[in-house]
Design an enzyme around this catalytic site. Structure first.
Site, short mmCIF file in Angstrom:
data_model
loop_
_atom_site.label_atom_id
_atom_site.label_comp_id
_atom_site.label_asym_id
_atom_site.label_seq_id
_atom_site.Cartn_x
_atom_site.Cartn_y
_atom_site.Cartn_z
N LYS A 10 0.85 -1.19 0.00
CA LYS A 10 0.00 0.00 0.00
C LYS A 10 0.88 1.23 0.00
O LYS A 10 1.81 1.34 0.81
CB LYS A 10 -0.92 0.01 1.23
CG LYS A 10 -2.05 1.01 1.15
CD LYS A 10 -3.08 0.61 0.11
CE LYS A 10 -4.24 -0.13 0.72
NZ LYS A 10 -5.26 -0.46 -0.33
N THR A 57 -3.46 -5.58 0.68
CA THR A 57 -2.86 -4.26 0.91
C THR A 57 -3.73 -3.47 1.88
O THR A 57 -3.22 -2.65 2.64
CB THR A 57 -2.68 -3.49 -0.41
OG1 THR A 57 -3.97 -3.20 -0.97
CG2 THR A 57 -1.85 -4.27 -1.39
#
Ligand SMILES: O=c1[nH]c(=O)c2nn[nH]c2[nH]1
Length: 295
Positions: A10, A57
């Site tokens: 992320k 993520t």
């Protein structure tokens, strides 16, 4: 075909944390943007859509907030190490965590001559950055940095003695404007693990403060013969100030300010020693890079 390398995670996770001192009423804020990229036995998620190896993520984002709640977020070198170590120790198939932290400036206001307990301002786009690589069982590599510190000096910069050939038009100068946007980094000697990082925590803030002061003092004091020589001196001084640092690097754009010949207007003199009005250039710009080691 096979996966030759892969990492995922992320990016652009914005985090703000406040620290409230109940006794003094002084509050301290930290704002940062975090990127987590994980590596490991994840190829099958690419090759055969086997998602059983995928730590979502979204879960990484959640983890960043939880770890920010549970741990100090400063110095960023410590928080990056804590965060990366969490991922490689929690998931057996994840072997490497790449953590990038960009810390934004909230400088405490001075009101009525005193530091205000809970008011801050953004004094520039400059950031304090950390890139950490945490390898399961192999230690932690950290590169700290200063990015976006825009500086200018109106004199005290020269550039002459360079190659002159049929491609050269640049006049030699003994007095020019020098402006650059500092992108500086210093790589720490590999830490064996979290304990080694925690053992040097106070040195992270000192190194950042020293690097910032050395950059500005050298920039200001040197009658610079070139960007190259001045940045080499900055590197050398930072290495001297931080024994735990292995190498220092700079990438400095040369943000040019061109003289404007105004003699077409009633013979107005505005070049050389009479230059006062200049044309700041957005591009092209010089870009000078160096890495300096201890050898
Ligand atoms: O400091 C400088 N270094 C260079 O390499 C260069 N080239 N043009 N101007 C320059 N200034």
């Amino acid at each position: 075909p096979s996966v030759t390398s892969a990492r995922y995670g992320k990016d652009n996770v914005r985090v703000y944390k406040v620290e409230r001192d109940e006794k003094t009423g002084v509050q301290t804020v930290t704002e940062m943007t975090v990127c987590v990229l994980l590596e490991g036995a994840i190829d099958v998620s690419y090759t055969v859509a086997d998602n059983s190896v995928v730590v979502a993520t979204d879960s990484m984002k959640n983890t960043i907030y939880i770890k920010a709640k549970e741990n100090p977020v400063t110095p960023p070198e410590l928080f990056a190490s804590i965060l990366g170590t969490h991922f490689v120790e929690t998931y057996p198939h994840i072997t490497t965590a790449n953590i990038k932290i960009v810390t934004h400036r909230w400088t405490r206001m001075t009101i009525d001559g005193k530091p205000h307990p809970h008011s801050f301002y953004r004094d520039g786009a400059e950031t304090r950055n950390v890139e950490a690589v945490i390898r399961k069982g192999k230690g932690i590599d950290i590169r700290s940095g200063i990015v976006g510190l825009l500086v200018l000096k109106s004199t005290g910069s020269q550039f002459h003695g360079f190659v002159r050939d049929e491609y050269t038009t640049l006049p030699e100068t003994w007095d020019r404007i020098l402006s650059t946007e500092v992108d500086c980094g210093w790589a720490w000697k590999t830490f064996s693990g979290m304990a080694a990082v925690r053992a040097v925590v106070p040195k992270f803030d000192k190194a950042w403060s020293d690097a910032r002061s050395i950059t500005m003092e050298t920039f200001a004091k040197e009658d610079s013969p070139s960007v190259q020589n001045t940045m080499y001196k900055m590197c050398s001084s930072i290495l001297k100030a931080a024994p735990e640092v292995e190498a220092v690097d700079y990438a400095l754009p040369n943000k040019h300010y061109f003289e404007i010949d105004l003699s077409w207007h009633k013979g107005t003199q505005n070049t050389g020693k009479n230059a006062e009005v200049y044309a700041p250039q957005s591009g092209p710009n010089g870009l000078i890079k160096v890495t300096v080691g201890r050898s």
